[in-house]
Design a protein around this motif. Structure first.
Motif, PDB file in Angstrom:
ATOM      1  N   SER A 122       1.615   9.722   7.088  1.00 30.65           N
ATOM      2  CA  SER A 122       0.399   9.543   7.856  1.00 30.65           C
ATOM      3  C   SER A 122       0.614   9.175   9.275  1.00 30.65           C
ATOM      4  O   SER A 122       1.425   8.405   9.358  1.00 30.65           O
ATOM      5  CB  SER A 122      -0.625   8.588   6.864  1.00 30.65           C
ATOM      6  N   GLY A 123      -0.108   9.519  10.220  1.00 32.14           N
ATOM      7  CA  GLY A 123       0.295   9.418  11.701  1.00 32.14           C
ATOM      8  C   GLY A 123      -0.016   7.789  11.948  1.00 32.14           C
ATOM      9  O   GLY A 123       0.726   7.110  13.000  1.00 32.14           O
ATOM     10  N   VAL A 124      -1.128   7.172  11.240  1.00 29.92           N
ATOM     11  CA  VAL A 124      -1.236   5.701  11.615  1.00 29.92           C
ATOM     12  C   VAL A 124      -1.169   4.950  10.589  1.00 29.92           C
ATOM     13  O   VAL A 124      -1.867   5.340   9.421  1.00 29.92           O
ATOM     14  CB  VAL A 124      -2.634   5.653  12.243  1.00 29.92           C
ATOM     15  N   LEU A 125      -0.337   3.960  10.542  1.00 32.49           N
ATOM     16  CA  LEU A 125      -0.356   3.030   9.454  1.00 32.49           C
ATOM     17  C   LEU A 125      -1.710   2.194   9.360  1.00 32.49           C
ATOM     18  O   LEU A 125      -2.390   1.562  10.144  1.00 32.49           O
ATOM     19  CB  LEU A 125       0.748   1.920   9.557  1.00 32.49           C
ATOM     20  N   GLN A 173       6.236   9.386  12.961  1.00 31.84           N
ATOM     21  CA  GLN A 173       5.482   8.299  13.781  1.00 31.84           C
ATOM     22  C   GLN A 173       5.095   7.148  12.750  1.00 31.84           C
ATOM     23  O   GLN A 173       5.539   5.843  13.055  1.00 31.84           O
ATOM     24  CB  GLN A 173       3.998   8.982  13.892  1.00 31.84           C
ATOM     25  N   MET A 174       5.098   7.377  11.397  1.00 36.91           N
ATOM     26  CA  MET A 174       5.043   6.442  10.373  1.00 36.91           C
ATOM     27  C   MET A 174       6.475   5.440  10.351  1.00 36.91           C
ATOM     28  O   MET A 174       6.199   4.324  10.288  1.00 36.91           O
ATOM     29  CB  MET A 174       4.880   7.298   9.056  1.00 36.91           C
ATOM     30  N   LYS A 175       7.422   6.230  10.459  1.00 38.71           N
ATOM     31  CA  LYS A 175       8.760   5.518  10.500  1.00 38.71           C
ATOM     32  C   LYS A 175       8.792   4.463  11.283  1.00 38.71           C
ATOM     33  O   LYS A 175       9.175   3.508  11.428  1.00 38.71           O
ATOM     34  CB  LYS A 175      10.062   6.398  10.317  1.00 38.71           C
ATOM     35  N   ALA A 176       8.457   4.901  12.592  1.00 36.94           N
ATOM     36  CA  ALA A 176       8.659   4.209  13.801  1.00 36.94           C
ATOM     37  C   ALA A 176       7.770   2.973  13.693  1.00 36.94           C
ATOM     38  O   ALA A 176       8.109   1.928  14.167  1.00 36.94           O
ATOM     39  CB  ALA A 176       8.185   5.071  15.021  1.00 36.94           C
ATOM     40  N   GLN A 177       6.425   2.988  13.104  1.00 37.90           N
ATOM     41  CA  GLN A 177       5.571   1.875  12.965  1.00 37.90           C
ATOM     42  C   GLN A 177       6.010   0.864  11.916  1.00 37.90           C
ATOM     43  O   GLN A 177       5.838  -0.278  11.990  1.00 37.90           O
ATOM     44  CB  GLN A 177       4.184   2.472  12.735  1.00 37.90           C
ATOM     45  N   PHE A 178       6.586   1.459  10.923  1.00 38.00           N
ATOM     46  CA  PHE A 178       7.346   0.609   9.769  1.00 38.00           C
ATOM     47  C   PHE A 178       8.393  -0.089  10.573  1.00 38.00           C
ATOM     48  O   PHE A 178       8.214  -1.539  10.233  1.00 38.00           O
ATOM     49  CB  PHE A 178       7.734   1.349   8.572  1.00 38.00           C
ATOM     50  N   ILE A 179       9.147   0.084  11.321  1.00 42.62           N
ATOM     51  CA  ILE A 179      10.268  -0.620  11.943  1.00 42.62           C
ATOM     52  C   ILE A 179       9.497  -1.652  12.881  1.00 42.62           C
ATOM     53  O   ILE A 179       9.846  -2.784  12.832  1.00 42.62           O
ATOM     54  CB  ILE A 179      11.128   0.442  12.509  1.00 42.62           C
ATOM     55  N   ALA A 180       8.491  -1.166  13.657  1.00 41.46           N
ATOM     56  CA  ALA A 180       7.917  -1.997  14.593  1.00 41.46           C
ATOM     57  C   ALA A 180       7.109  -3.275  13.893  1.00 41.46           C
ATOM     58  O   ALA A 180       7.043  -4.386  14.208  1.00 41.46           O
ATOM     59  CB  ALA A 180       7.053  -1.317  15.614  1.00 41.46           C
ATOM     60  N   TYR A 181       6.817  -2.923  12.654  1.00 43.22           N
ATOM     61  CA  TYR A 181       6.034  -3.884  11.838  1.00 43.22           C
ATOM     62  C   TYR A 181       7.058  -4.792  11.464  1.00 43.22           C
ATOM     63  O   TYR A 181       6.559  -6.162  10.832  1.00 43.22           O
ATOM     64  CB  TYR A 181       5.033  -3.249  10.743  1.00 43.22           C
ATOM     65  N   GLY A 182       8.359  -4.640  10.984  1.00 43.15           N
ATOM     66  CA  GLY A 182       9.171  -5.626  10.585  1.00 43.15           C
ATOM     67  C   GLY A 182      10.131  -5.230   9.477  1.00 43.15           C
ATOM     68  O   GLY A 182      10.855  -6.043   9.186  1.00 43.15           O
ATOM     69  N   MET A 209      -3.346   0.319  12.763  1.00 42.87           N
ATOM     70  CA  MET A 209      -2.321   0.240  13.962  1.00 42.87           C
ATOM     71  C   MET A 209      -3.121   0.561  15.205  1.00 42.87           C
ATOM     72  O   MET A 209      -2.681   0.619  16.331  1.00 42.87           O
ATOM     73  CB  MET A 209      -1.097   0.975  13.944  1.00 42.87           C
ATOM     74  N   GLU A 210      -4.184   1.588  14.923  1.00 37.52           N
ATOM     75  CA  GLU A 210      -4.762   2.279  16.156  1.00 37.52           C
ATOM     76  C   GLU A 210      -5.853   1.326  16.737  1.00 37.52           C
ATOM     77  O   GLU A 210      -6.486   1.581  17.771  1.00 37.52           O
ATOM     78  CB  GLU A 210      -5.603   3.273  15.665  1.00 37.52           C
TER      79      GLU A 210
END
Ligand code: NAL
Length: 326
Positions: free
Chosen positions: A39-42, A89-98, A223-224
């Motif tokens: 999904s594009g947005v967590l 996009q999902m992968k990038a957000q997971f990494i940013a999240y921690g 995240m949006e």
């Protein structure tokens, strides 16, 4: 906190405790996964299982995140091309999240689910599983749309993934429990081992305290959301200071503190002017919940504090999304 407590904290269900205790005795290098339909947005639903993955990394386990592109396709989420783009996009957000980047393996389902051996195992599962059983396993995941043949293949593939990703533990929201039970029953039929499962709770709808928070209906935090949107959502949340034992309503504000905020911060500070008693500091969720119930902590202060901490948690992912989209 001992390893078993860390592994199971905030889990709604542990299947079975005995099997997970055995893992907790020697967690180093054990493999655990969560699968997500890309999904594009967590949103907070994704982040609840991500918090569990962060606990498990801390316990020494290896985390596998399955970007379940084939599953999303089977569940009608779009074309392969669209699904892959949202997965990145999902992968990038997971990494940013921690999630620790060098300790997390991101795998696309399509990397192994189309192999011959996998496909033959899938055919075998299709022979050994009744239609009724597969439909029931899928009911909570696809809602009442379980009309397509793809919807009954879906839980069988989720079952096989547990074997093919060589996992020691399956993690998912409580809505995944019937699939994991199916997996526990069916894997031995193919000569594979049974794996334990951990299920995270489902957070109640923010405005009513009923049912589940979901992105398809009602209000969810993602995240949006800008800081202002987040504050507005949290400020209008349902937050009864005392619980009526007669109803089954949850307090979503407390749930978000318990499942999202306390696991990620050492202490929570509620900022209050001196004339209202000054700042309050909490190291444990239970103390905050007691203060809300006793009236020591006003719901409005609880909400503004929750908004501040959630905002801090989603900020790196929000930043990442902005970067990707520009
Ligand atoms: C989770 C999902 C899809 C496939 C999986 C395969 C193995 C392990 C976990 C998996 C997504 C999940 C959902 N069913 O509802 O989002």
């Amino acid at each position: 906190m001992d390893t078993y407590d860390l592994i199971t904290r905030n889990a709604e269900e542990v299947v079975t405790e005995e099997e997970v205790r055995e893992l907790a005795d020697d967690p180093d290098g054990k493999r655990v996964y969560v699968g997500y339909e890309p999904s594009g947005v967590l949103h907070l639903g994704h982040l609840l299982t991500a918090n569990k993955l962060i606990d498990l990394q801390e316990a020494g386990m290896e985390v596998v995140v399955l970007l379940a592109d084939v599953h999303a396709y089977l569940n009608g989420k779009g074309t392969f091309e669209e699904i892959r783009e949202t997965a990145e996009q999902m992968k990038a957000q997971f990494i940013a999240y921690g999630l620790e980047e060098d300790n997390t393996e991101f795998v696309y389902g399509s990397e192994f689910q189309l192999d011959e051996e996998y496909t033959l195992d899938l055919q075998e599962l299709q022979v050994s599983t009744t239609l009724n059983r597969a439909q029931r396993a899928m009911a909570e995941i696809a809602g009442n749309e379980t009309a397509k043949v793809s919807h009954v293949v879906y839980p069988l593939m989720q079952t096989l993934d547990i074997e093919y990703l060589d996992l020691d533990l399956a993690v998912g929201g409580l809505d995944q429990r019937k699939v994991h039970m199916l997996a526990r029953e069916e894997l031995p039929e193919l000569g594979y081992d049974v794996r334990p499962a951990l299920h995270t709770p489902i957070v109640a709808d923010l405005t009513s305290g009923e049912g589940k928070m979901s992105s398809s209906e009602g209000v969810t935090i993602s995240m949006e959301d800008s800081t202002e949107e987040l504050e507005e959502k949290v400020n209008s949340a349902f937050c009864p200071p005392t619980r009526d034992p007669e109803d089954d309503l949850e307090n979503p504000v407390l749930e978000l503190f318990e499942y999202h905020v306390f696991p990620r911060f050492e202490e929570i500070v509620v900022e209050r002017p001196e004339k209202y008693g000054g700042d309050l500091t909490y190291e444990e969720y239970e103390t905050l919940a007691e203060d809300l119930e006793s009236g020591e902590l006003h719901p409005a202060d609880a909400k503004s504090t929750l908004a501040t901490y959630l905002d801090e948690l989603i900020e790196p992912g929000r930043e990442k999304l902005r970067e990707i989209r520009d």
